[in-house]
Design an enzyme around this catalytic site. Structure first.
Site, PDB file in Angstrom:
ATOM      1  N   SER A  66      -6.146  14.751  -7.740  1.00 36.68           N
ATOM      2  CA  SER A  66      -5.340  13.558  -7.093  1.00 36.68           C
ATOM      3  C   SER A  66      -4.669  12.687  -7.840  1.00 36.68           C
ATOM      4  O   SER A  66      -4.341  11.988  -8.414  1.00 36.68           O
ATOM      5  CB  SER A  66      -5.142  13.009  -5.463  1.00 36.68           C
ATOM      6  N   TYR A  67      -6.455  11.676  -8.401  1.00 35.09           N
ATOM      7  CA  TYR A  67      -6.170  11.173  -9.291  1.00 35.09           C
ATOM      8  C   TYR A  67      -5.458  11.643 -11.096  1.00 35.09           C
ATOM      9  O   TYR A  67      -4.713  11.295 -11.508  1.00 35.09           O
ATOM     10  CB  TYR A  67      -7.616  10.347 -10.162  1.00 35.09           C
ATOM     11  N   SER A  68      -6.279  12.653 -11.532  1.00 32.16           N
ATOM     12  CA  SER A  68      -5.369  13.320 -12.715  1.00 32.16           C
ATOM     13  C   SER A  68      -3.597  13.846 -12.694  1.00 32.16           C
ATOM     14  O   SER A  68      -3.427  13.853 -13.209  1.00 32.16           O
ATOM     15  CB  SER A  68      -6.311  14.347 -13.288  1.00 32.16           C
ATOM     16  N   LYS A 116      -2.107  10.159 -12.708  1.00 32.33           N
ATOM     17  CA  LYS A 116      -1.868   9.825 -14.515  1.00 32.33           C
ATOM     18  C   LYS A 116      -1.534  10.400 -15.281  1.00 32.33           C
ATOM     19  O   LYS A 116      -0.636   9.892 -15.871  1.00 32.33           O
ATOM     20  CB  LYS A 116      -3.702   9.568 -14.190  1.00 32.33           C
TER      21      LYS A 116
END
Length: 195
Positions: free
Chosen positions: A92-94, A97
């Protein structure tokens, strides 16, 4: 709370009332829940997208009218190496970002000719409260890490030089080139380095 649209608007209004237009914005909100795709729920993706992408969009949108009126300003969006090369351990972070990196490109293009500088920042491992728990002490990744003060110094140096993008530390551009040239092999290498 950068993910709360009313909070962002209120804070920017208070700043502008007290000091005038914001001329430097550093969007540094981020949250990495450290889960792979199979362990990440739709709700995790939504929450992460709010923090890792929409917060930057909301904040930039709130300060842009003042910067435009003042005909001056700089917006720094701090993404991640994962904003250019996703991590199977930080799904989810990737995703958030990557989207923020796309927004940064679109914003920079839309402001060509204006006196507002837009810079995307793509750090590797920076030793913060968010990252330290997900990196093993003494590992290769931990040895390549840098401090927040070193990251801040690199950002301000890049701002002085009006760079469109900053990759920090030294290994980030090389890792991204390797991924571009040999994606399957570089994914195996990333899996080997892990934490």
């Amino acid at each position: 709370d950068a993910s709360d649209p009313t909070h962002v608007t209120d804070v920017v209004a208070q700043i502008e009332h007290r000091w005038g237009a914001v001329t430097l914005l550093i969007n540094n909100a981020g949250a990495n829940f450290g889960h792979g795709p199979s362990d990440t729920t739709i709700e995790n993706y939504q929450r992460s997208f709010e923090i890792n992408c929409l917060a930057a969009i909301r904040t930039a949108s709130a300060v842009l009218p003042g910067m435009t009126k003042a005909n001056a300003g700089a917006i720094v969006n701090i993404s991640s190496i994962y904003g250019k090369w996703a991590s199977g351990r930080s799904a989810s972070y990737s995703v958030g970002k990557h989207a923020q990196a796309g927004y940064t490109d679109a914003l920079r293009q839309s402001l060509v000719g204006a006196n507002i500088h837009v810079m995307g920042v793509y750090p590797g491992f920076i030793q913060t409260d968010m990252t330290l728990p997900i990196v093993d002490a003494g590992s290769l990744k931990s040895r390549l890490g840098r401090t927040p003060d070193q990251m801040a110094g690199a950002i301000f140096e890049a701002l002085k030089r009006k760079k469109a993008e900053l990759y920090f530390p030294w290994y980030v551009p090389w890792a991204l080139r390797l991924h571009r040239w040999m994606p399957a092999w570089s994914d195996k290498m990333a899996n080997w380095i892990k934490r």
